[in-house]
Motif scaffolding. Structure first.
Motif, short mmCIF file in Angstrom:
data_model
loop_
_atom_site.label_atom_id
_atom_site.label_comp_id
_atom_site.label_asym_id
_atom_site.label_seq_id
_atom_site.Cartn_x
_atom_site.Cartn_y
_atom_site.Cartn_z
N ASP B 240 29.85 40.89 42.35
CA ASP B 240 30.65 39.73 42.70
C ASP B 240 32.03 39.74 42.06
O ASP B 240 32.78 38.77 42.16
CB ASP B 240 29.90 38.41 42.42
CG ASP B 240 29.44 38.32 40.99
OD1 ASP B 240 29.94 39.11 40.17
OD2 ASP B 240 28.58 37.47 40.69
N SER B 241 32.39 40.84 41.41
CA SER B 241 33.80 40.98 41.00
C SER B 241 34.16 42.45 40.84
O SER B 241 33.31 43.28 40.48
CB SER B 241 34.04 40.25 39.66
OG SER B 241 33.74 41.10 38.58
N ALA B 245 32.29 45.84 38.89
CA ALA B 245 32.08 47.12 39.57
C ALA B 245 32.72 48.25 38.77
O ALA B 245 32.13 49.32 38.59
CB ALA B 245 32.66 47.06 40.99
N GLY B 246 33.92 47.98 38.24
CA GLY B 246 34.61 48.98 37.43
C GLY B 246 33.82 49.30 36.16
O GLY B 246 33.74 50.46 35.75
N GLU B 247 33.24 48.28 35.57
CA GLU B 247 32.43 48.47 34.37
C GLU B 247 31.21 49.34 34.68
O GLU B 247 30.82 50.20 33.89
CB GLU B 247 31.99 47.09 33.88
CG GLU B 247 31.63 47.02 32.42
CD GLU B 247 31.22 45.60 32.02
OE1 GLU B 247 31.75 44.63 32.60
OE2 GLU B 247 30.36 45.48 31.13
N MET B 265 34.70 50.15 47.56
CA MET B 265 35.36 49.42 48.66
C MET B 265 35.53 47.97 48.24
O MET B 265 34.60 47.37 47.69
CB MET B 265 34.52 49.49 49.94
CG MET B 265 34.60 50.82 50.65
SD MET B 265 33.66 50.84 52.18
CE MET B 265 32.05 51.08 51.51
N ASP B 266 36.70 47.40 48.53
CA ASP B 266 36.92 46.00 48.16
C ASP B 266 36.72 45.08 49.37
O ASP B 266 36.40 45.54 50.47
CB ASP B 266 38.29 45.81 47.50
CG ASP B 266 39.44 45.91 48.49
OD1 ASP B 266 39.21 46.22 49.69
OD2 ASP B 266 40.58 45.68 48.07
N GLU B 267 36.92 43.80 49.15
CA GLU B 267 36.57 42.81 50.15
C GLU B 267 37.33 42.97 51.48
O GLU B 267 36.70 42.97 52.54
CB GLU B 267 36.77 41.40 49.58
CG GLU B 267 35.90 40.38 50.25
CD GLU B 267 35.77 39.09 49.43
OE1 GLU B 267 36.53 38.93 48.45
OE2 GLU B 267 34.94 38.26 49.80
N PRO B 268 38.67 43.11 51.45
CA PRO B 268 39.37 43.29 52.74
C PRO B 268 38.85 44.50 53.50
O PRO B 268 38.69 44.46 54.73
CB PRO B 268 40.83 43.49 52.32
CG PRO B 268 40.95 42.86 50.98
CD PRO B 268 39.62 43.05 50.31
N PRO B 285 32.64 40.82 46.86
CA PRO B 285 33.99 41.32 46.58
C PRO B 285 34.10 42.83 46.31
O PRO B 285 35.18 43.36 46.40
CB PRO B 285 34.41 40.55 45.32
CG PRO B 285 33.49 39.38 45.26
CD PRO B 285 32.21 39.84 45.86
N ALA B 286 33.01 43.48 45.96
CA ALA B 286 33.14 44.90 45.64
C ALA B 286 31.83 45.63 45.88
O ALA B 286 30.76 45.14 45.52
CB ALA B 286 33.54 45.07 44.17
#
Lengths: 364, 480
Positions: B240-241, B245-247, B265-268, B285-286
């Protein structure tokens, strides 16, 4: 004979200042890292990088290490191990064969592109070098590459500097990729096999997807190493045992990988050559070497031959470098000719127009 | 048009017929094209905003013919722009009106496959995918797999040091290139490297790879081949953020599991993909796609570890593929991402790399820049190695929109440099990022690179207006 006090700069700026001065005076410098290679016969005043030491940044989650060239390799190794990581190319410690009494340094490792048995799986030192800061022969402080895994921004001078033995520039900072230290390892040993049989074993094993991370033949025994997570390892071991059953493998919990990496079997004197070849050519080359007298061993699945003996192997294999001279004569590095020699000379002049950095070390 | 190319040399243009005649005398009749109708096919690569038909196009079939082109062009002082399949997104193969295009696409032979020594030797006009296709029946593959692999050639892969989705484990082209036959601007043919494991002198192959056609033309290549893994399976993890995801990416890498690919992949991007491919991705979101390789039990073991790492970060969803169909379904959306984005309008695809730990911050800043520039951006990229591919959406028919998109792109690339990354991970500098090189390198850092080019190409005939900012390279180019 006592040696004059080394030049031992403690900062990049001092390195640049010294080199700029020697460039102007055309006074040669012999660059010294950890001082483990007594074979460095370059002319000139010693420029020690040992005080240019220490880790700048180590980010395990990004798998990158930034450190200065004089940092002792054992220090780096311990720091990485504490985070469960390693330099995957397994840099050797050649003090034993070169009778050096210093401590191997990070800069020396890069300058020699020093890579151990895991080269067959993980690539060489240069494949893990992401970026460099360096002082060229004019005394310019320069950088190339960066600290990310993928980077095609401009020409890749890092690769050129790896393995250039300090003949193009003095490294002042290196960025290396670190990789997870695989938690378990096991060895398959094949005692009493010839080099030709060893090559067949290597070829079969390296054609499997079981990620063999060492393929060495020393003193009549062939060794295969596999590393990985526990479950992977048992599976891969059993598959390899079945595949190579005809060669009667024995499973060893451990084997002297460190000693084989460091070529300890040829520590006790005599001219020592490092020969790069196409692996399947190795048995024939080794037969030729035997005819000249002396012994040989295989690493990198046959792609690397160590030869200790009185002969000159270049007629058999052109990519032969004299690592320990002893009584041998002639150039240590294989002579180049034609356009390749012209390009190499041109690069040396571009980096070091006055020819002051480790002159003669690569016989250029 | 915000990227300038040098004005064509009128002396060369005036000698056009003489140059074409000399090329025709040196090559078979069908290897030289100068009909303006036909040369237009070579006026651009995949950076289609920039176009210029060349003076002539040559399509040699052998190393000897490549050498002949180089000799003619060197004698007559004509710039040469090498071209693989023309898939460069950076304008690496963009012609000038006074240049001769040297296309490698007719160099199509597979010369040698040696599984005992684990290499394949090919002419460099072969496509990336066809190399792996040759190897498949033998149980081997060639690791670099850029997403244009159906079309792109080995020549272009070497020029741009191409990567792909799987380089987290297998490295990029430079780590898989063992040797090359290179034609220099003098027409000389040199062999660099070969089947042996490393050079005995200076690593000339190392600087050649990724040099964007600045140093020589590679006509044959010896490539390292690897045994095919027994199997591979992806998992999909929704968060959800972007930060979490990066972590997760960093934690996976630290854990000792080394996946072959970690894609983000991100939300857009997810929205566009869902509308286009209906891949059934979670609405969040991710999303990460993580692929691991090995035998079934090995894969299970690695996925169990990845699940434990992800679970600690409360994922929105953790989807495992239990069979080949489910694996395909997970990859379906990622593989159709560029096509899905194309439906939304025109886009610029960027290629900066950042340290993995800087991914969350970089993504947040890209969002802010997007609002500032008033243009939408979607992110889909190789997260494991920090190689980002932000897609900036714009409308080519709206005057000024391309320039705005380029300005936004330049801001993103400067951001990549600021956080410790670089301008380009795998597409190359070409003309697209040429004028940003000063943001990455100090003038002297560029000077030494140009001095290296001087050694290989003293007259700056090869791809002369690329990679280095024009003002920085002016004195070198004037030497011609």
């Amino acid at each position: 004979m006592t040696v004059a006090l080394d030049l031992a700069p403690a900062s990049e700026a001092e390195v640049a200042e010294i080199i700029a001065d020697r460039h102007a005076r055309r006074a040669p410098l012999r660059i010294v890292g950890g001082g483990t290679r007594v074979e460095n016969r370059a002319r000139g005043e010693a420029l020690s990088l040992s005080r240019l030491s220490g880790v700048v940044t180590y980010s395990p989650g990004e798998m990158t290490l930034i450190a200065r060239p004089g940092t002792p390799l054992p220090e780096i190794k311990a720091m990485l191990e504490a985070e469960g990581q390693a330099l995957a190319f397994e840099p050797p410690d050649l003090r034993g064969i070169l009778s050096g009494n210093g401590t191997p340094s990070l800069g020396g490792m890069v300058a020699a592109n020093a890579s151990g048995p895991r080269r067959v799986l993980a690539g060489a030192c240069r494949d893990h070098l992401l970026g460099v800061r360096f002082v060229d022969g004019r005394g310019r402080l320069l950088k190339n590459g960066g600290r990310v895994m993928k980077n095609v921004t401009g020409l890749d001078l890092s690769k050129l500097l790896a393995g250039s033995h300090g003949t193009l520039a003095a490294l002042t900072e290196v960025v290396l990729k670190t990789l997870p230290l695989l938690p378990a390892r096991t060895t398959l040993a094949f005692p009493g096999v010839t080099q030709a049989t060893a090559l067949r074993i290597f070829t079969a094993a390296l054609s499997t997807p079981f990620e063999v991370s060492g393929a060495v033949h020393v003193g009549g025994t062939a060794y295969l190493r596999i590393e990985g997570l526990e479950r992977q390892l048992a599976y891969r071991r059993d598959r390899l045992l079945a595949l190579l059953a005809e060669h009667r493998p024995e499973v060893l919990d451990d084997a002297p990988w460190g000693a084989m990496r460091d070529v300890a079997h040829f520590a006790d004197g005599g001219p020592l050559w490092r020969i790069l070849c196409k692996p399947t050519d190795a048995p024939e080359i080794c037969a030729g070497l035997r005819a000249m007298g002396g012994d040989s061993s295989l690493d990198w699945g046959g792609g690397l031959i160590w030869y200790r003996g009185p002969g000159n192997p270049r007629a058999l294999a052109p990519h032969a470098t004299l690592i320990r001279r002893d009584t041998a004569t002639g150039p240590a590095f294989p002579p180049q000719s034609g356009a390749v020699a012209r390009l190499q000379d041109g690069l040396r002049r571009a980096f070091d127009p006055a020819g002051i950095l480790n002159p003669g070390l690569m016989d250029a | 048009m915000t990227i300038a190319m040098p004005a064509p040399d009128p002396r060369i243009l005036a000698r056009g017929p003489q140059i074409v005649a000399a090329l025709r005398a040196a090559l078979p009749a069908d290897a030289v094209i100068d009909d303006p109708q036909e040369t237009r096919a070579y006026e651009c690569d995949a950076l289609t905003a920039y176009r210029c038909p060349p003076l002539a196009v040559t399509l040699p079939r052998s190393t000897a013919e490549v050498a002949a082109v180089m000799r003619v062009c060197a004698d007559l002082g004509v710039p040469v722009v090498p071209r693989g399949a023309g898939t460069s997104l950076a304008g690496g193969a963009l012609p000038t009106a006074d240049c001769v295009i040297l296309g490698t696409m007719r160099l199509r032979e597979v010369l040698e496959i040696d599984t005992a020594n684990r290499f394949i030797r090919v002419q460099t006009g072969v496509t990336n995918l066809s190399v792996s296709a040759e190897l498949e029946p033998l149980g081997f593959f060639y690791a670099p797999d850029p997403s244009s692999q159906l079309a792109c050639t080995i020549a272009g892969n070497i020029a741009m040091n191409s990567g792909g989705a799987h380089c987290l484990k297998y490295g990029v082209t430079t780590n898989n290139l063992m040797g090359a036959t290179v034609v220099l601007t003098t027409g000389e043919i040199v062999e660099l490297g070969g089947p042996e494991m490393g050079p005995a002198g200076l690593d000339l192959l190392g600087i050649l790879c990724g040099s964007e056609g600045q140093l020589g033309v590679v006509t044959e290549a010896t490539l390292r081949i690897l045994p095919r893994p027994e199997g591979a399976r992806p998992v999909l993890i929704g968060f959800d953020s972007p930060e979490v995801a990066g972590e997760c990416v960093a934690n996976i890498i630290r854990s000792g599991v080394l996946p072959v690919a970690i894609e983000y992949m991100d939300e857009p991007c997810l929205r566009a993909v869902e509308a286009f491919a209906k891949a059934g991705y979670p609405d969040c979101p991710a999303v990460l796609i993580v692929e691991v390789e090995g035998a079934p039990a090995e894969i299970d073991d690695q996925i169990t570890r990845i699940r434990a790492i992800a679970d600690a970060l409360n994922p929105v969803e953790f989807r495992e593929s239990r069979n080949a169909d489910e694996a395909l379904a997970i990859w379906k959306g990622r593989k159709s991402a560029f096509g899905a984005m194309g439906r939304l309008g025109d886009y610029i695809c960027l290629d900066g790399t950042v340290p993995v730990g800087q991914l969350p911050y970089t993504l947040r800043r890209i969002g802010e820049l997007s609002r500032q520039h008033g243009l939408e951006v979607a992110n889909v990229f190789h997260a494991g190695d920090g190689n980002m591919h932000p897609l900036i959406l714009f409308d080519a028919n709206t005057p000024g929109d391309l320039a705005r998109a380029e300005a936004f792109g330049a801001d993103i690339l400067r951001l990549c440099v600021q956080v410790g990354g670089c301008l380009t991970g795998e597409h190359g500098v070409g003309v697209e990022k040429r004028d940003l090189m000063g943001d990455q390198y100090a003038p002297e850092d560029l000077a030494i690179q140009m001095q290296v080019k001087d050694v290989f190409d003293p007259d700056w005939l090869l791809n002369p207006a690329k990679v280095f900012p024009l003002d920085a390279s002016a004195a070198h180019r004037a030497a011609r």
